[in-house]
Motif scaffolding. Structure first.
Motif, PDB file in Angstrom:
ATOM      1  N   MET A   1      16.696  13.860   7.086  1.00 18.76           N
ATOM      2  CA  MET A   1      16.022  13.800   5.812  1.00 18.76           C
ATOM      3  C   MET A   1      16.133  12.399   5.200  1.00 18.76           C
ATOM      4  SD  MET A   1      14.487  15.499   3.388  1.00 18.76           S
ATOM      5  CE  MET A   1      14.217  15.416   1.664  1.00 18.76           C
ATOM      6  N   LEU A   2      17.327  11.843   5.201  1.00 19.53           N
ATOM      7  CA  LEU A   2      17.517  10.507   4.650  1.00 19.53           C
ATOM      8  C   LEU A   2      16.739   9.471   5.454  1.00 19.53           C
ATOM      9  CD1 LEU A   2      18.899   8.643   2.630  1.00 19.53           C
ATOM     10  CD2 LEU A   2      20.810   8.466   4.214  1.00 19.53           C
ATOM     11  N   HIS A   3      16.726   9.647   6.758  1.00 16.95           N
ATOM     12  CA  HIS A   3      15.994   8.729   7.623  1.00 16.95           C
ATOM     13  C   HIS A   3      14.497   8.738   7.283  1.00 16.95           C
ATOM     14  CE1 HIS A   3      15.147   6.373  11.162  1.00 16.95           C
ATOM     15  NE2 HIS A   3      14.274   7.274  11.574  1.00 16.95           N
ATOM     16  N   THR A   4      13.934   9.912   7.063  1.00 13.71           N
ATOM     17  CA  THR A   4      12.521  10.036   6.708  1.00 13.71           C
ATOM     18  C   THR A   4      12.240   9.395   5.355  1.00 13.71           C
ATOM     19  OG1 THR A   4      12.435  12.112   7.937  1.00 13.71           O
ATOM     20  CG2 THR A   4      10.645  11.688   6.404  1.00 13.71           C
ATOM     21  N   LEU A   5      13.139   9.577   4.406  1.00 12.51           N
ATOM     22  CA  LEU A   5      12.974   8.973   3.090  1.00 12.51           C
ATOM     23  C   LEU A   5      13.006   7.451   3.171  1.00 12.51           C
ATOM     24  CD1 LEU A   5      12.675   9.447   0.064  1.00 12.51           C
ATOM     25  CD2 LEU A   5      15.157   9.522  -0.091  1.00 12.51           C
ATOM     26  N   LEU A   6      13.891   6.912   3.979  1.00  9.88           N
ATOM     27  CA  LEU A   6      13.956   5.458   4.154  1.00  9.88           C
ATOM     28  C   LEU A   6      12.702   4.924   4.826  1.00  9.88           C
ATOM     29  CD1 LEU A   6      17.694   5.035   5.174  1.00  9.88           C
ATOM     30  CD2 LEU A   6      16.627   4.491   2.976  1.00  9.88           C
ATOM     31  N   ILE A   7      12.172   5.654   5.793  1.00  7.64           N
ATOM     32  CA  ILE A   7      10.912   5.246   6.435  1.00  7.64           C
ATOM     33  C   ILE A   7       9.779   5.237   5.413  1.00  7.64           C
ATOM     34  CG2 ILE A   7       9.141   5.961   8.091  1.00  7.64           C
ATOM     35  CD1 ILE A   7      11.421   6.876   9.917  1.00  7.64           C
ATOM     36  N   ALA A   8       9.722   6.276   4.570  1.00 11.59           N
ATOM     37  CA  ALA A   8       8.687   6.347   3.542  1.00 11.59           C
ATOM     38  C   ALA A   8       8.798   5.174   2.569  1.00 11.59           C
ATOM     39  CB  ALA A   8       8.779   7.670   2.796  1.00 11.59           C
ATOM     40  N   CYS A   9       9.999   4.832   2.160  1.00 11.78           N
ATOM     41  CA  CYS A   9      10.205   3.688   1.251  1.00 11.78           C
ATOM     42  C   CYS A   9       9.797   2.381   1.911  1.00 11.78           C
ATOM     43  CB  CYS A   9      11.656   3.624   0.800  1.00 11.78           C
ATOM     44  SG  CYS A   9      12.112   4.928  -0.340  1.00 11.78           S
ATOM     45  N   ALA A  10      10.118   2.227   3.189  1.00 13.32           N
ATOM     46  CA  ALA A  10       9.733   1.019   3.917  1.00 13.32           C
ATOM     47  C   ALA A  10       8.213   0.902   3.998  1.00 13.32           C
ATOM     48  CB  ALA A  10      10.347   1.026   5.307  1.00 13.32           C
ATOM     49  N   LEU A  11       7.533   2.007   4.247  1.00 14.23           N
ATOM     50  CA  LEU A  11       6.073   1.982   4.316  1.00 14.23           C
ATOM     51  C   LEU A  11       5.458   1.639   2.958  1.00 14.23           C
ATOM     52  CD1 LEU A  11       5.380   5.019   6.650  1.00 14.23           C
ATOM     53  CD2 LEU A  11       4.996   2.602   7.154  1.00 14.23           C
ATOM     54  N   VAL A  12       6.037   2.152   1.883  1.00 14.63           N
ATOM     55  CA  VAL A  12       5.548   1.812   0.542  1.00 14.63           C
ATOM     56  C   VAL A  12       5.693   0.310   0.299  1.00 14.63           C
ATOM     57  CG1 VAL A  12       6.025   2.070  -1.927  1.00 14.63           C
ATOM     58  CG2 VAL A  12       5.914   4.080  -0.469  1.00 14.63           C
ATOM     59  N   LEU A  13       6.821  -0.256   0.665  1.00 18.34           N
ATOM     60  CA  LEU A  13       7.023  -1.699   0.483  1.00 18.34           C
ATOM     61  C   LEU A  13       6.021  -2.507   1.288  1.00 18.34           C
ATOM     62  CD1 LEU A  13      10.921  -1.905   0.544  1.00 18.34           C
ATOM     63  CD2 LEU A  13       9.401  -2.208  -1.424  1.00 18.34           C
ATOM     64  N   ILE A  14       5.746  -2.088   2.508  1.00 18.68           N
ATOM     65  CA  ILE A  14       4.775  -2.798   3.349  1.00 18.68           C
ATOM     66  C   ILE A  14       3.387  -2.732   2.724  1.00 18.68           C
ATOM     67  CG2 ILE A  14       3.568  -2.730   5.570  1.00 18.68           C
ATOM     68  CD1 ILE A  14       6.278  -1.784   6.785  1.00 18.68           C
ATOM     69  N   ILE A  15       2.963  -1.528   2.329  1.00 21.31           N
ATOM     70  CA  ILE A  15       1.626  -1.362   1.757  1.00 21.31           C
ATOM     71  C   ILE A  15       1.497  -2.121   0.440  1.00 21.31           C
ATOM     72  CG2 ILE A  15       0.066   0.352   0.736  1.00 21.31           C
ATOM     73  CD1 ILE A  15       1.134   2.302   2.932  1.00 21.31           C
ATOM     74  N   GLU A  16       2.518  -2.047  -0.408  1.00 20.12           N
ATOM     75  CA  GLU A  16       2.476  -2.751  -1.691  1.00 20.12           C
ATOM     76  C   GLU A  16       2.516  -4.268  -1.526  1.00 20.12           C
ATOM     77  OE1 GLU A  16       2.090  -1.652  -4.844  1.00 20.12           O
ATOM     78  OE2 GLU A  16       1.760   0.368  -4.068  1.00 20.12           O
ATOM     79  N   GLY A  17       3.099  -4.747  -0.456  1.00 22.39           N
ATOM     80  CA  GLY A  17       3.209  -6.182  -0.249  1.00 22.39           C
ATOM     81  C   GLY A  17       1.978  -6.828   0.354  1.00 22.39           C
ATOM     82  N   ILE A  18       1.077  -6.029   0.903  1.00 21.24           N
ATOM     83  CA  ILE A  18      -0.109  -6.584   1.560  1.00 21.24           C
ATOM     84  C   ILE A  18      -1.004  -7.314   0.566  1.00 21.24           C
ATOM     85  CG2 ILE A  18      -2.268  -5.950   2.709  1.00 21.24           C
ATOM     86  CD1 ILE A  18      -0.688  -3.831   4.241  1.00 21.24           C
ATOM     87  N   GLY A  19      -1.221  -6.727  -0.616  1.00 22.50           N
ATOM     88  CA  GLY A  19      -2.097  -7.346  -1.623  1.00 22.50           C
ATOM     89  C   GLY A  19      -1.644  -8.728  -2.045  1.00 22.50           C
ATOM     90  N   PRO A  20      -0.411  -8.868  -2.552  1.00 21.26           N
ATOM     91  CA  PRO A  20       0.032 -10.194  -2.978  1.00 21.26           C
ATOM     92  C   PRO A  20       0.145 -11.193  -1.829  1.00 21.26           C
ATOM     93  CG  PRO A  20       1.599  -8.511  -3.693  1.00 21.26           C
ATOM     94  CD  PRO A  20       0.538  -7.833  -2.902  1.00 21.26           C
TER      95      PRO A  20
END
Length: 61
Positions: A1-20
């Motif tokens: 469960m924690l591993h999945t949550l960390l993957i989700a957070c990493a994906l959010v950071l990647i997606i949010e960082g693409i614009g800037p």
């Protein structure tokens, strides 16, 4: 469960960082326009996004 949550957070950071990263000037203008929006409108948009996220999560799980 924690591993999945960390993957989700990493994906959010990647997606949010693409614009800037790719469009820094457009991103800056977007943020300036966002700051000028009324608080109630921002709250409404945030509520809609949270609702969409919760419904999506419900159907994905």
């Amino acid at each position: 469960m924690l591993h999945t949550l960390l993957i989700a957070c990493a994906l959010v950071l990647i997606i949010e960082g693409i614009g800037p990263m790719l469009f820094p000037n457009k991103w800056r203008l977007y943020l300036q326009q966002l700051v000028e929006q009324p608080v109630n409108q921002l709250r409404s948009v945030g509520g809609v996004l949270v609702t969409i996220g919760l419904v999506s999560l419900f159907f994905l799980l």
